[in-house]
Write a protein that holds these residues in place. Structure first.
Motif, PDB file in Angstrom:
ATOM      1  N   PRO A  32      10.343 -14.548  -2.392  1.00 13.34           N
ATOM      2  CA  PRO A  32       9.685 -14.743  -3.684  1.00 13.34           C
ATOM      3  C   PRO A  32      10.424 -14.036  -4.807  1.00 13.34           C
ATOM      4  CG  PRO A  32       8.527 -13.108  -2.388  1.00 13.34           C
ATOM      5  CD  PRO A  32       9.573 -13.685  -1.488  1.00 13.34           C
ATOM      6  N   GLU A  33      10.228 -14.508  -6.011  1.00  9.00           N
ATOM      7  CA  GLU A  33      10.764 -13.816  -7.182  1.00  9.00           C
ATOM      8  C   GLU A  33      10.004 -12.509  -7.374  1.00  9.00           C
ATOM      9  OE1 GLU A  33      13.392 -14.551  -9.101  1.00  9.00           O
ATOM     10  OE2 GLU A  33      13.776 -16.135  -7.625  1.00  9.00           O
ATOM     11  N   PRO A  34      10.673 -11.457  -7.850  1.00 13.40           N
ATOM     12  CA  PRO A  34       9.972 -10.184  -8.064  1.00 13.40           C
ATOM     13  C   PRO A  34       8.877 -10.310  -9.124  1.00 13.40           C
ATOM     14  CG  PRO A  34      12.360  -9.893  -8.095  1.00 13.40           C
ATOM     15  CD  PRO A  34      12.115 -11.366  -8.135  1.00 13.40           C
ATOM     16  N   ARG A  35       7.714  -9.779  -8.832  1.00 11.06           N
ATOM     17  CA  ARG A  35       6.631  -9.693  -9.801  1.00 11.06           C
ATOM     18  C   ARG A  35       5.731  -8.522  -9.431  1.00 11.06           C
ATOM     19  NH1 ARG A  35       2.332 -14.135  -8.047  1.00 11.06           N
ATOM     20  NH2 ARG A  35       3.138 -14.734  -6.004  1.00 11.06           N
ATOM     21  N   SER A  36       4.878  -8.126 -10.341  1.00 11.76           N
ATOM     22  CA  SER A  36       4.062  -6.934 -10.159  1.00 11.76           C
ATOM     23  C   SER A  36       2.750  -7.263  -9.454  1.00 11.76           C
ATOM     24  CB  SER A  36       3.763  -6.284 -11.509  1.00 11.76           C
ATOM     25  OG  SER A  36       4.968  -5.925 -12.167  1.00 11.76           O
ATOM     26  N   HIS A  37       2.329  -6.358  -8.580  1.00  4.83           N
ATOM     27  CA  HIS A  37       1.017  -6.453  -7.954  1.00  4.83           C
ATOM     28  C   HIS A  37      -0.021  -5.800  -8.877  1.00  4.83           C
ATOM     29  CE1 HIS A  37       2.213  -7.950  -3.994  1.00  4.83           C
ATOM     30  NE2 HIS A  37       3.266  -7.142  -4.058  1.00  4.83           N
ATOM     31  N   PRO A  38      -1.297  -6.109  -8.681  1.00  5.35           N
ATOM     32  CA  PRO A  38      -2.332  -5.396  -9.433  1.00  5.35           C
ATOM     33  C   PRO A  38      -2.248  -3.892  -9.177  1.00  5.35           C
ATOM     34  CG  PRO A  38      -3.249  -7.334  -8.361  1.00  5.35           C
ATOM     35  CD  PRO A  38      -1.852  -7.177  -7.829  1.00  5.35           C
ATOM     36  N   LEU A  39      -2.473  -3.108 -10.185  1.00  9.73           N
ATOM     37  CA  LEU A  39      -2.393  -1.658 -10.060  1.00  9.73           C
ATOM     38  C   LEU A  39      -3.519  -1.152  -9.169  1.00  9.73           C
ATOM     39  CD1 LEU A  39      -0.845   0.846 -11.165  1.00  9.73           C
ATOM     40  CD2 LEU A  39      -2.629   1.009 -12.910  1.00  9.73           C
ATOM     41  N   PRO A  40      -3.218  -0.368  -8.116  1.00  8.80           N
ATOM     42  CA  PRO A  40      -4.285   0.187  -7.277  1.00  8.80           C
ATOM     43  C   PRO A  40      -5.300   0.967  -8.108  1.00  8.80           C
ATOM     44  CG  PRO A  40      -2.138   0.578  -6.288  1.00  8.80           C
ATOM     45  CD  PRO A  40      -1.884   0.050  -7.667  1.00  8.80           C
ATOM     46  N   ALA A  41      -6.553   0.785  -7.783  1.00  8.34           N
ATOM     47  CA  ALA A  41      -7.616   1.432  -8.562  1.00  8.34           C
ATOM     48  C   ALA A  41      -7.446   2.937  -8.600  1.00  8.34           C
ATOM     49  CB  ALA A  41      -8.977   1.056  -7.974  1.00  8.34           C
ATOM     50  N   ALA A  42      -6.935   3.520  -7.510  1.00 10.71           N
ATOM     51  CA  ALA A  42      -6.790   4.972  -7.441  1.00 10.71           C
ATOM     52  C   ALA A  42      -5.795   5.515  -8.456  1.00 10.71           C
ATOM     53  CB  ALA A  42      -6.371   5.386  -6.033  1.00 10.71           C
ATOM     54  N   LEU A  43      -4.864   4.668  -8.930  1.00 11.30           N
ATOM     55  CA  LEU A  43      -3.869   5.120  -9.893  1.00 11.30           C
ATOM     56  C   LEU A  43      -4.272   4.851 -11.335  1.00 11.30           C
ATOM     57  CD1 LEU A  43      -0.507   4.058  -8.195  1.00 11.30           C
ATOM     58  CD2 LEU A  43      -1.561   6.324  -8.265  1.00 11.30           C
ATOM     59  N   GLN A  44      -5.400   4.243 -11.531  1.00 14.96           N
ATOM     60  CA  GLN A  44      -5.809   3.916 -12.896  1.00 14.96           C
ATOM     61  C   GLN A  44      -6.315   5.140 -13.657  1.00 14.96           C
ATOM     62  OE1 GLN A  44      -8.489   0.607 -12.812  1.00 14.96           O
ATOM     63  NE2 GLN A  44      -7.051  -0.733 -11.753  1.00 14.96           N
ATOM     64  N   GLN A  45      -6.771   6.138 -12.921  1.00 14.50           N
ATOM     65  CA  GLN A  45      -7.214   7.380 -13.547  1.00 14.50           C
ATOM     66  C   GLN A  45      -6.420   8.519 -12.944  1.00 14.50           C
ATOM     67  OE1 GLN A  45     -11.429   7.720 -13.071  1.00 14.50           O
ATOM     68  NE2 GLN A  45     -11.875   6.138 -14.586  1.00 14.50           N
ATOM     69  N   LEU A  46      -5.720   9.239 -13.781  1.00 15.67           N
ATOM     70  CA  LEU A  46      -4.879  10.338 -13.331  1.00 15.67           C
ATOM     71  C   LEU A  46      -5.553  11.659 -13.678  1.00 15.67           C
ATOM     72  CD1 LEU A  46      -1.401   8.994 -14.479  1.00 15.67           C
ATOM     73  CD2 LEU A  46      -2.609   8.609 -12.343  1.00 15.67           C
ATOM     74  N   THR A  47      -5.905  12.410 -12.640  1.00 14.87           N
ATOM     75  CA  THR A  47      -6.629  13.656 -12.875  1.00 14.87           C
ATOM     76  C   THR A  47      -5.933  14.847 -12.254  1.00 14.87           C
ATOM     77  OG1 THR A  47      -7.969  13.274 -10.886  1.00 14.87           O
ATOM     78  CG2 THR A  47      -8.858  12.487 -12.992  1.00 14.87           C
ATOM     79  N   ALA A  48      -4.628  14.713 -11.955  1.00 11.55           N
ATOM     80  CA  ALA A  48      -3.913  15.831 -11.339  1.00 11.55           C
ATOM     81  C   ALA A  48      -3.860  17.009 -12.299  1.00 11.55           C
ATOM     82  CB  ALA A  48      -2.496  15.413 -10.971  1.00 11.55           C
ATOM     83  N   PRO A  49      -4.140  18.238 -11.822  1.00 15.96           N
ATOM     84  CA  PRO A  49      -4.076  19.405 -12.700  1.00 15.96           C
ATOM     85  C   PRO A  49      -2.639  19.725 -13.093  1.00 15.96           C
ATOM     86  CG  PRO A  49      -4.379  20.090 -10.434  1.00 15.96           C
ATOM     87  CD  PRO A  49      -4.496  18.588 -10.447  1.00 15.96           C
ATOM     88  N   MET A  50      -2.454  20.238 -14.296  1.00 17.54           N
ATOM     89  CA  MET A  50      -1.139  20.674 -14.726  1.00 17.54           C
ATOM     90  C   MET A  50      -0.801  21.974 -14.002  1.00 17.54           C
ATOM     91  SD  MET A  50       1.362  19.800 -16.742  1.00 17.54           S
ATOM     92  CE  MET A  50       0.677  18.811 -18.058  1.00 17.54           C
ATOM     93  N   PRO A  51       0.394  22.091 -13.362  1.00 21.39           N
ATOM     94  CA  PRO A  51       0.753  23.324 -12.677  1.00 21.39           C
ATOM     95  C   PRO A  51       0.658  24.532 -13.605  1.00 21.39           C
ATOM     96  CG  PRO A  51       2.312  21.589 -12.154  1.00 21.39           C
ATOM     97  CD  PRO A  51       1.421  21.059 -13.238  1.00 21.39           C
ATOM     98  N   VAL A  52       0.272  25.665 -13.044  1.00 18.43           N
ATOM     99  CA  VAL A  52       0.099  26.893 -13.816  1.00 18.43           C
ATOM    100  C   VAL A  52       1.394  27.258 -14.529  1.00 18.43           C
ATOM    101  CG1 VAL A  52      -0.402  29.351 -13.664  1.00 18.43           C
ATOM    102  CG2 VAL A  52      -1.668  27.731 -12.243  1.00 18.43           C
TER     103      VAL A  52
END
Length: 243
Positions: A32-52
């Motif tokens: 197939p030609e390259p194309r994008s998949h739907p973005l996983p729901a888990a990556l739609q909200q980014l809540t990783a803490p900023m390192p100290v």
């Protein structure tokens, strides 16, 4: 933070795929030609803490420009959850450290441990990473790479379950001769490669920094923002192969 051993070697088993991509189109199948998949729901909200100690203005928001291209496009998963098998039968500290790294990523990504390495998407090996010795014919010498703490390798295969599609698997090699917290840091780094971060960050505060540091960093906002951009990039993986 001080640098120690070079951390990761990236390796992909792509020779057969390159032949497939560059050969004349087969009458039986077509990638197939390259194309994008739907973005996983888990990556739609980014809540990783900023390192100290890291300010938001210290570096760009991501390191997407450092992600290396492959013949299929982005190395992303399209079927979830992604499964990880740990090839170590003992309930060892090494195994617990790897499980800690899986749990670190599972906060942000649909990732679960699996029992069967033959069917898992990612297999983690308790083994020193293999070293590929090269011959320098001009200098008439062998080039033996430095020992590594971890390495990620991928392979492609044809998934025949309907609909047939191009798929991939990862094998991660983790040197067991490390303190537990560094094993977890190495596993966290290698899992980042296996989830799609096929490249390295220049920032020592990111989990995908290429050299081991005295205190392995957690998954950063930059790691997650980069991963999100990877999953928005086109790929041939996971799309039906046209007859």
């Amino acid at each position: 933070m001080g640098r120690f051993w070079r951390w990761v070697g990236l390796s992909g088993a792509i020779a057969l795929l390159i032949l497939w991509l560059t050969a004349p189109a087969s009458p039986a199948a077509k990638l197939p030609e390259p194309r994008s998949h739907p973005l996983p729901a888990a990556l739609q909200q980014l809540t990783a803490p900023m390192p100290v100690g890291q300010a938001a203005s210290d570096s760009p928001e991501d390191y997407f420009d450092a992600i290396e291209p492959t013949p299929v496009g982005a190395l992303v998963w399209s079927r979830f959850p992604v499964t990880v098998a740990i090839q170590d039968n003992d309930d060892s500290q090494w195994r617990q450290s790897v499980r800690g790294a899986i749990a670190d990523w599972a906060v942000y990504f649909p990732l679960v441990e699996a029992a069967d390495p033959d069917t898992a998407d990612i297999v983690v090996m308790r083994s020193r990473p293999p070293r590929t010795i090269r011959i320098d014919r001009e200098q008439r010498r062998l080039i033996i790479p430095d020992a590594q703490h971890g390495q990620a390798r991928y392979t492609f295969y044809l998934e025949r379950h309907p609909p047939p599609h191009l798929a991939h698997r990862f094998t991660l090699y983790l040197n067991p001769d490390q303190p537990p917290h560094r094993i977890q840091g190495t596993a966290r780094h290698e899992l980042g490669h296996a989830l799609g971060l096929w490249g390295h960050s220049p920032n020592p505060n990111d989990a995908l920094y290429p050299s081991q540091v005295s205190d392995p960093p957690p998954i950063s906002r930059r790691d997650l923002r980069t991963l999100r951009r990877v999953y928005q990039a086109p790929t041939r993986l996971g799309w039906p192969i046209q007859p």
